[in-house]
Design a protein around this motif. Structure first.
Motif, mmCIF file in Angstrom:
data_model
loop_
_atom_site.group_PDB
_atom_site.id
_atom_site.type_symbol
_atom_site.label_atom_id
_atom_site.label_comp_id
_atom_site.label_asym_id
_atom_site.label_seq_id
_atom_site.Cartn_x
_atom_site.Cartn_y
_atom_site.Cartn_z
ATOM 1 N N ASP A 48 32.791 5.143 57.406
ATOM 2 C CA ASP A 48 33.852 5.155 58.114
ATOM 3 C C ASP A 48 33.725 4.628 59.633
ATOM 4 O O ASP A 48 34.252 3.936 60.058
ATOM 5 N N PHE A 49 32.667 5.526 60.224
ATOM 6 C CA PHE A 49 32.358 4.878 61.644
ATOM 7 C C PHE A 49 31.719 3.546 61.698
ATOM 8 O O PHE A 49 32.170 2.927 62.569
ATOM 9 N N ASP A 50 30.981 3.210 60.782
ATOM 10 C CA ASP A 50 30.266 1.982 60.740
ATOM 11 C C ASP A 50 31.490 0.965 60.328
ATOM 12 O O ASP A 50 31.291 -0.163 61.145
ATOM 13 N N LEU A 51 32.376 1.090 59.724
ATOM 14 C CA LEU A 51 33.402 0.166 59.182
ATOM 15 C C LEU A 51 34.111 -0.099 60.426
ATOM 16 O O LEU A 51 34.898 -1.129 60.957
ATOM 17 N N ALA A 52 34.541 1.015 61.417
ATOM 18 C CA ALA A 52 35.278 0.968 62.855
ATOM 19 C C ALA A 52 34.426 0.297 63.789
ATOM 20 O O ALA A 52 34.919 0.466 64.839
ATOM 21 N N GLY A 53 33.101 0.165 63.443
ATOM 22 C CA GLY A 53 32.399 -0.326 64.539
ATOM 23 C C GLY A 53 32.100 0.649 65.540
ATOM 24 O O GLY A 53 31.720 0.484 66.752
ATOM 25 N N HIS A 54 31.934 1.941 65.414
ATOM 26 C CA HIS A 54 31.567 3.088 66.012
ATOM 27 C C HIS A 54 30.158 3.494 65.578
ATOM 28 O O HIS A 54 29.824 3.603 64.507
ATOM 29 N N PRO A 55 29.368 4.013 66.685
ATOM 30 C CA PRO A 55 28.244 4.833 66.283
ATOM 31 C C PRO A 55 28.532 6.070 65.674
ATOM 32 O O PRO A 55 29.565 6.610 65.832
ATOM 33 N N PRO A 56 27.478 6.818 65.010
ATOM 34 C CA PRO A 56 27.939 8.192 64.442
ATOM 35 C C PRO A 56 28.161 9.124 65.263
ATOM 36 O O PRO A 56 27.210 10.130 65.387
ATOM 37 N N TYR A 57 28.961 9.069 66.315
ATOM 38 C CA TYR A 57 29.089 10.164 67.405
ATOM 39 C C TYR A 57 29.467 11.504 66.929
ATOM 40 O O TYR A 57 29.419 12.576 67.709
ATOM 41 N N TYR A 58 30.046 11.662 65.676
ATOM 42 C CA TYR A 58 30.303 13.032 65.387
ATOM 43 C C TYR A 58 29.330 14.080 65.538
ATOM 44 O O TYR A 58 29.338 15.050 65.916
ATOM 45 N N PHE A 59 28.065 13.543 64.791
ATOM 46 C CA PHE A 59 26.856 14.263 65.209
ATOM 47 C C PHE A 59 26.647 14.749 66.539
ATOM 48 O O PHE A 59 26.481 16.110 66.811
ATOM 49 N N PHE A 60 26.612 14.062 67.528
ATOM 50 C CA PHE A 60 26.244 14.152 68.799
ATOM 51 C C PHE A 60 27.416 15.217 69.620
ATOM 52 O O PHE A 60 27.345 15.806 70.480
ATOM 53 N N GLN A 61 28.595 14.854 69.037
ATOM 54 C CA GLN A 61 29.892 15.745 69.569
ATOM 55 C C GLN A 61 29.579 17.466 69.284
ATOM 56 O O GLN A 61 29.926 18.325 69.987
ATOM 57 N N GLU A 62 29.113 17.452 67.912
ATOM 58 C CA GLU A 62 28.785 18.806 67.447
ATOM 59 C C GLU A 62 27.773 19.343 68.079
ATOM 60 O O GLU A 62 27.994 20.548 68.585
ATOM 61 N N PHE A 63 26.775 18.631 68.599
ATOM 62 C CA PHE A 63 25.747 19.375 69.146
ATOM 63 C C PHE A 63 25.202 19.198 70.644
ATOM 64 O O PHE A 63 24.577 19.961 71.084
ATOM 65 N N GLY A 64 25.689 18.068 71.097
ATOM 66 C CA GLY A 64 25.570 17.768 72.625
ATOM 67 C C GLY A 64 24.395 16.665 72.842
ATOM 68 O O GLY A 64 23.451 16.372 71.991
ATOM 69 N N THR A 65 24.225 15.911 73.925
ATOM 70 C CA THR A 65 23.266 15.188 74.266
ATOM 71 C C THR A 65 22.931 15.347 75.760
ATOM 72 O O THR A 65 23.400 16.214 76.365
ATOM 73 N N ILE A 66 22.009 14.545 76.187
ATOM 74 C CA ILE A 66 21.569 14.881 77.646
ATOM 75 C C ILE A 66 22.644 14.627 78.558
ATOM 76 O O ILE A 66 22.755 15.096 79.826
ATOM 77 N N HIS A 67 23.593 13.713 78.111
ATOM 78 C CA HIS A 67 24.910 13.281 79.150
ATOM 79 C C HIS A 67 25.995 13.976 78.644
ATOM 80 O O HIS A 67 27.073 14.012 79.512
ATOM 81 N N HIS A 68 26.225 14.563 77.537
ATOM 82 C CA HIS A 68 27.482 15.229 77.221
ATOM 83 C C HIS A 68 27.331 16.615 76.476
ATOM 84 O O HIS A 68 26.382 16.612 75.552
ATOM 85 N N ALA A 69 27.921 17.604 77.148
ATOM 86 C CA ALA A 69 27.961 18.837 76.775
ATOM 87 C C ALA A 69 28.351 18.795 75.046
ATOM 88 O O ALA A 69 29.221 17.882 74.762
ATOM 89 N N ALA A 70 28.096 19.711 73.982
ATOM 90 C CA ALA A 70 28.605 19.859 72.865
ATOM 91 C C ALA A 70 29.969 20.059 72.735
ATOM 92 O O ALA A 70 30.556 21.094 73.598
ATOM 93 N N GLN A 71 30.691 19.724 71.711
ATOM 94 C CA GLN A 71 32.226 19.861 71.765
ATOM 95 C C GLN A 71 32.307 20.132 70.299
ATOM 96 O O GLN A 71 32.924 19.216 69.582
ATOM 97 N N PRO A 72 31.771 21.346 69.861
ATOM 98 C CA PRO A 72 31.721 21.470 68.375
ATOM 99 C C PRO A 72 33.137 21.694 67.891
ATOM 100 O O PRO A 72 34.023 22.439 68.259
ATOM 101 N N SER A 73 33.436 21.200 66.455
ATOM 102 C CA SER A 73 34.473 21.394 65.747
ATOM 103 C C SER A 73 34.069 22.015 64.299
ATOM 104 O O SER A 73 34.749 22.956 63.729
ATOM 105 N N LEU A 74 33.246 21.603 63.568
ATOM 106 C CA LEU A 74 32.523 21.979 62.166
ATOM 107 C C LEU A 74 32.327 23.574 62.394
ATOM 108 O O LEU A 74 32.598 24.475 61.529
ATOM 109 N N GLY A 75 31.172 23.537 63.342
ATOM 110 C CA GLY A 75 30.903 25.080 63.410
ATOM 111 C C GLY A 75 31.855 26.297 63.584
ATOM 112 O O GLY A 75 32.067 27.238 62.952
ATOM 113 N N PRO A 76 32.747 25.966 64.652
ATOM 114 C CA PRO A 76 33.854 26.964 65.006
ATOM 115 C C PRO A 76 34.942 27.215 63.697
ATOM 116 O O PRO A 76 35.198 28.289 63.597
ATOM 117 N N ALA A 77 35.203 25.874 63.054
ATOM 118 C CA ALA A 77 36.122 26.153 61.925
ATOM 119 C C ALA A 77 35.540 26.905 60.849
ATOM 120 O O ALA A 77 36.302 27.665 60.429
#
Lengths: 131, 140
Positions: free
Chosen positions: A78-107
């Motif tokens: 779904d992300f490939d077709l829309a031209g997005h990188p798979p950022y959902y993984f990094f939203q869940e766990f965080g990167t060096i530039h962005h703190a985690a904003q988890p949604s699956l874990g809390p749900a």
């Protein structure tokens, strides 16, 4: 001395066990559907909202392979077709530039105690009490 | 049955333990936001959760938070040995290690590895995410 035992009426027991097994199988599928949809909606509500792409593409998949299982998450395609990188993984766990904003874990942490309770009640009612 | 929030005091106890036991990070046990100039490696504590739970008749709760370990691989190193060494130190520091959050009884938490991955913005940076979970009970 020879002792022989003869046990009769097992067909009725086997039939009743089969009936309860089928009852459990049917009802657990409905339970998994309910919780799968609930988890999907909760994860969507908790998703970081910028364009809304993550919230609108969280997906529920009823596995129905094992006893109590389902999948909720995002598809890479779904992300490939829309031209997005798979950022959902990094939203869940965080990167060096962005703190985690988890949604699956809390749900999952929100819903899992309810699911455990309802699954236990379902097994007790269908397998143990047979109704 | 009284229930006292435990997540803040549990986190404090865990951070103290990590700072003294995880030698690889030299005290860099952080919470967001992270200063971009922070030297590697470091640990980030976040994604807190707490839910009231019965505990042998005393007020208590189920608590959890993520520990993200971040390392930067310096050439000629290419593998994840440093990342896993950091995870091992975190595990040994907290898994079933007695912690006593302020106002609560001693508790033994558990650590599980949730994910390990390469940073999307810097391929030399590796992360692991471990989840720490503990059941707390209010001190009598």
């Amino acid at each position: 001395m020879k002792v022989a035992y003869r046990v009769e009426g097992l067909e009725k027991v086997a039939a009743e066990l089969e009936r309860r097994f089928e009852l459990t199988r049917t009802e657990k599928a409905a339970l998994m559907d309910r919780y799968g949809m609930w988890m999907m909606e909760t994860a969507a509500e908790l998703s970081p909202f910028d364009t809304g792409f993550m919230a609108s593409h969280v997906t529920y998949v009823p596995l129905q392979k094992g006893w109590f299982d389902f999948e909720v998450g995002w598809y890479r395609k779904d992300f490939d077709l829309a031209g997005h990188p798979p950022y959902y993984f990094f939203q869940e766990f965080g990167t060096i530039h962005h703190a985690a904003q988890p949604s699956l874990g809390p749900a999952w942490r929100e819903l899992s105690p309810h699911l455990q309770r309802d699954a236990a009640a379902l097994i007790r009612r269908t397998m143990v009490e047979g109704r | 049955m009284s229930v006292a929030p435990a997540i803040r005091s549990l986190r404090t106890a865990a951070i103290v333990r990590l700072k003294e036991a995880v030698t690889l990070v030299a005290g860099r046990v952080l919470t967001a936001p992270i200063d971009q100039n922070t030297p590697y490696p470091y640990l980030v504590i976040g994604s807190y959760s707490e839910r009231a739970a019965g505990h042998y008749g005393h007020g208590g709760s189920e608590n959890g938070f993520d520990i993200r370990g971040v390392v930067r691989i310096a050439p000629p190193e290419t593998g994840d040995a440093e990342l896993l060494a950091l995870y091992e130190e975190v595990y040994l520091a907290l898994h079933e290690h007695p912690l006593t959050p302020a106002g609560h009884q001693e508790t033994l938490g558990t650590i599980r590895l949730v994910a390990a991955y390469r940073d999307p913005d810097d391929a030399a940076v590796l992360h692991f995410v471990a989840r720490f979970e503990a059941l707390t009970a209010v001190a009598q």
